[in-house]
Design a protein around this motif. Structure first.
Motif: not given
Length: 523
Positions: A434-442
């Motif tokens: 459930g790790v969101t894409d917002d963290l990936v976009e960092l």
């Protein structure tokens, strides 16, 4: 002092004596006397009146007057008068003028005289405290001589020139005792102005005390020809100092030791037998650490500048000497150099290297489906991960002894496929957690890092923003984030909590964190 019976000239003489005995300015004493007389005058004529007293600095004559200020509108009828009323007294008066009304000399009674005396004593004490603070403020870092005045609960009160200082028992050397009347030499550690007056704190355990002692005993240090770069002390037991000479003809260690050890022994005697190792300073960290660990011999040094650590390898028989009793030698060396020092024996270092070689070889064998010979060659060339192989030029791989272009290309292809497979596997696991894409976009975390964050409950920007820097570094210990980089990553995650129209703040935080940490990509 009884002002009521003090002749005029004697008043001046008393001021001179008090000023000389207390070490304060004569004018300040006379001002205190004037304030005392003014207080007595207010007691007689009323506290609301503006009573002012003046002592003639030459004759000692005392003049007393009541002052009234000319104002447009009276708010204090005892100290103010309207312009209309003032014009009746003197037509030349204007708003702001002060009318002086002479008063007859005060016949001091016993209570008034006692009050005046208390005021003078109090003011003189205030001036004395002010003078003490001004004299010693800014003198922190000096050595001062004094005499023990009293000892209470192990704390020593020291009488120093025109002041008193405190030497607390935790600033005394172990097993060191003083009695009233003993002469003492100590380091001025701090000077503070407190409500009860200026407090001067001394120390005999401060590292700078040793530096100043050598400055007094070694002329070359006093003249600046030799510089003491750093000092590390275990007070009362052992110390190390690092010295450097700015004159190539002068040996810094020999100059500090002195003829037959006379100079260093003078310092040792002052410090109750504290053993002192004098170390030559070097700009090269490895050389400096080797020198600092003397008398132990060092076989090998490995620096980790990012972590501020240094690994030192010593012969097996030198281990106890390098560590010292209860770790004293390595602890002082670490304090002296500013590096965290890890000590290994040659056998321990050999065993560790064999284990690292084995683990890396097994990793390559499993990931690339190669035999142990090729894996061993890759490890021997310094490859630590499959990622390094995947992003290495084919020509560079082909230069390894025993490899050719075909082998190099096959190895890199297998490494790249493995890395991509691991990336996909981590990405799927990240989504499951459930790790969101917002963290990936960092764009600061590798897929493996994102999985680790998710397994530790960090799944959104809010979760990341709620962390402290030490928590982030604890979750990702191998990421290479220092405290500043971790703080910038967390602030970037919090950016959406605030108004940020163009998103500049978020991007700036992430870019700065990426530049500082620059972690190697991991599967």
């Amino acid at each position: 002092m009884d002002i009521a019976t003090t002749p005029k000239l004697e008043l001046i003489q008393v001021a001179d004596v008090v000023a000389r005995d207390k070490g304060i300015d004569r004018e300040e004493v006379l001002i205190a006397m004037e304030q005392a007389i003014q207080k007595a005058g207010r007691s007689k004529y009323g506290p609301d009146h503006d009573i002012r007293a003046t002592i003639d600095r030459r004759t000692g004559d005392i003049s007393l007057k009541r002052c009234t200020t000319v104002v447009e509108e009276v708010e204090d009828e005892f100290a103010e008068i309207t312009l209309e009323q003032a014009k009746k007294i003197d037509p030349a008066l204007e708003v702001g003028s002060v009318i002086d009304e002479p008063l007859p000399p005060i016949d001091f009674g016993r209570i008034a005289a006692q009050t005046a005396k208390q005021v003078i004593v109090q003011k003189v004490r205030e001036f004395e405290r002010k003078r003490q603070f001004e004299e010693y403020d800014g003198r922190s870092g000096e050595i001062i001589n004094g005499v023990v005045k009293r000892v209470e609960y192990g704390n020593v009160t020291v009488e120093i020139p025109r002041a008193e200082a405190v030497l607390r028992r935790d600033r005394l050397l172990p097993r060191e005792t003083f009695r009233q009347g003993d002469r003492i030499r100590a380091y001025i550690e701090d000077v503070r102005e407190e409500q009860r007056g200026p407090q001067i704190f001394l120390s005999r355990t401060h590292p700078e005390f040793m530096r100043q002692l050598f400055r007094q005993e070694v002329p070359e240090v006093y003249d600046g020809i030799i510089d003491i770069k750093s000092v590390a002390r275990d007070p009362g037991s052992r110390a190390k100092i690092a010295v450097i000479s700015y004159d190539s003809s002068i040996d810094p260690v020999g100059a500090c030791v002195g003829m037959r050890g006379s100079r260093v022994q003078a310092v040792v005697g002052e410090l109750q037998g504290e053993k002192i190792d004098i170390i030559p300073f070097s700009d090269d960290p490895a050389t400096f650490v080797v020198n600092a660990l003397a008398p132990a011999e060092v076989s090998k040094v490995v620096l980790d500048e990012d972590q501020g650590r240094i690994e030192v390898v010593v012969p097996d028989e030198q281990l106890s000497l390098a560590i010292g009793r209860r770790g004293q030698n390595v602890r002082l060396a670490s304090m002296l150099t500013g590096w965290d020092i890890d000590i290994l024996t040659e056998q321990e270092e050999s065993d560790r290297r064999r284990e690292e070689f084995r683990q890396r070889s097994e990793s390559f064998i499993g990931a690339l489906d190669i035999d142990d010979v090729i894996a061993g060659l890759l490890v021997a060339e310094g490859f630590a991960s499959v990622e390094e192989i995947a992003y290495t030029e084919i020509d560079d791989l082909a230069e390894i002894e025993g490899f050719d272009a075909d082998i190099a290309e096959e190895l890199r292809t297998r490494a790249f496929n493995f890395v991509e497979a691991e990336r996909q596997r981590h990405d799927e696991r990240r989504r499951e957690l459930g790790v969101t894409d917002d963290l990936v976009e960092l764009e600061i975390f590798t897929p493996a890092m994102l999985v680790t964050l998710g397994e530790n409950g960090v799944k959104t920007l809010d979760d990341l923003g709620d962390l402290a820097s030490d928590e982030l570094r604890e979750i990702l210990p191998d990421a290479g984030f220092d405290e500043d980089a971790a703080n910038q990553i967390i602030m970037a995650a919090r950016a959406h909590w605030f108004e940020d129209e163009d998103g500049a703040e978020t991007n700036a935080g992430v870019d700065a964190a990426a530049e500082e940490s620059d972690p190697e990509p991991t599967a």
